[in-house]
Design a protein around this motif. Structure first.
Motif, PDB file in Angstrom:
ATOM      1  N   LEU A 130       0.056 -31.040  51.225  1.00 25.67           N
ATOM      2  CA  LEU A 130       1.677 -31.168  51.008  1.00 25.67           C
ATOM      3  C   LEU A 130       1.979 -32.126  52.015  1.00 25.67           C
ATOM      4  O   LEU A 130       3.285 -32.890  51.654  1.00 25.67           O
ATOM      5  N   GLY A 131       1.570 -32.236  53.143  1.00 21.62           N
ATOM      6  CA  GLY A 131       2.109 -33.038  54.301  1.00 21.62           C
ATOM      7  C   GLY A 131       3.405 -32.103  54.900  1.00 21.62           C
ATOM      8  O   GLY A 131       3.510 -30.993  54.263  1.00 21.62           O
ATOM      9  N   ARG A 132       3.656 -32.451  56.085  1.00 21.85           N
ATOM     10  CA  ARG A 132       4.693 -31.618  56.941  1.00 21.85           C
ATOM     11  C   ARG A 132       6.040 -32.057  56.021  1.00 21.85           C
ATOM     12  O   ARG A 132       6.284 -33.097  55.518  1.00 21.85           O
ATOM     13  N   PRO A 133       6.989 -30.912  56.165  1.00 23.86           N
ATOM     14  CA  PRO A 133       8.207 -31.169  55.640  1.00 23.86           C
ATOM     15  C   PRO A 133       9.046 -32.095  56.405  1.00 23.86           C
ATOM     16  O   PRO A 133       8.836 -32.393  57.609  1.00 23.86           O
ATOM     17  N   GLU A 134       9.848 -32.833  55.811  1.00 26.69           N
ATOM     18  CA  GLU A 134      10.735 -33.748  56.544  1.00 26.69           C
ATOM     19  C   GLU A 134      11.765 -33.228  57.521  1.00 26.69           C
ATOM     20  O   GLU A 134      12.226 -32.154  57.248  1.00 26.69           O
ATOM     21  N   PRO A 135      11.909 -33.820  58.654  1.00 29.18           N
ATOM     22  CA  PRO A 135      12.916 -33.341  59.717  1.00 29.18           C
ATOM     23  C   PRO A 135      13.996 -33.317  59.328  1.00 29.18           C
ATOM     24  O   PRO A 135      14.333 -34.199  58.198  1.00 29.18           O
ATOM     25  N   ASP A 136      15.173 -32.639  59.762  1.00 26.88           N
ATOM     26  CA  ASP A 136      16.540 -32.824  59.360  1.00 26.88           C
ATOM     27  C   ASP A 136      17.005 -33.897  59.694  1.00 26.88           C
ATOM     28  O   ASP A 136      16.809 -34.934  60.328  1.00 26.88           O
TER      29      ASP A 136
END
Ligand code: CA2
Length: 164
Positions: A158-164
């Motif tokens: 998935l990869g890391r979720p994007e930061p805010d």
């Protein structure tokens, strides 16, 4: 017609920060019986391990366990809008449930299938899974630690979720 399933609901450049953890029928009994097969850890230990492992990569977790197939199906459907992937130990439904498979394919999220015991070394009826061929990750026979591996391997795809 609802066309907002899965990642599409978030639009380009936005990704869900949550994983759905699904444990199927009888897994609420973990740690209470059959320790030779399933070990001594409880379902609460499983949820804790999955939450901590997911958190390392920036993901939160929604956990559901039910002894009722329809409850599991509803939870999988609900994941469409706010989860990036699903970690699932379907319990005995692994070997019987077209309905569960259809729910997983229906939401289109990447799936990591986990089995605590080595299903391939047990009775013949446990050798077939309705989930394995649609899963991105399959972890079998590593005990409760297998959930952590499943999370890490799923997140790697998935990869890391994007930061805010
Ligand atoms: O090895 C696994 O994780 C299984 O998914 C567990 C299922 C079984 O039907 C699958 O073939 C393999 C059974 C879950 C029942 O869990 C219990 C735990 C403790 C005591 C009794 C049942």
């Amino acid at each position: 017609m609802d066309d907002t399933a899965g990642a599409a609901a978030y639009g380009a450049g936005v990704s869900a920060r949550r994983l759905l953890l699904v444990n199927g029928p009888n897994l609420n009994l973990l740690g209470t019986r059959e320790p030779a097969v399933y070990g001594h850890q409880t379902l609460a230990d499983v949820v804790d391990l999955v939450e901590k492992t997911a958190q390392e990569s920036g993901y939160a977790v929604r956990a559901v366990q039910s002894n009722h197939e329809g409850v599991l199906i509803d939870a999988i459907h609900d994941a469409r809008t706010d989860c990036a992937g699903i970690v699932i130990n379907p319990g005995g439904l692994t070997h019987t449930s077209v309905v569960l498979r259809d729910a997983l394919t229906g939401v289109g999220l990447p799936v990591a299938e986990v089995h605590i015991s080595d299903v391939h070394a047990r009775e013949e009826f446990r050798h077939f899974s309705y989930v394995s061929d649609i899963a991105t990750v399959v972890v079998v026979g590593e005990g409760v630690a297998g959930y952590a591996r499943a999370v890490r391997e799923l997140v790697a795809t998935l990869g890391r979720p994007e930061p805010d």
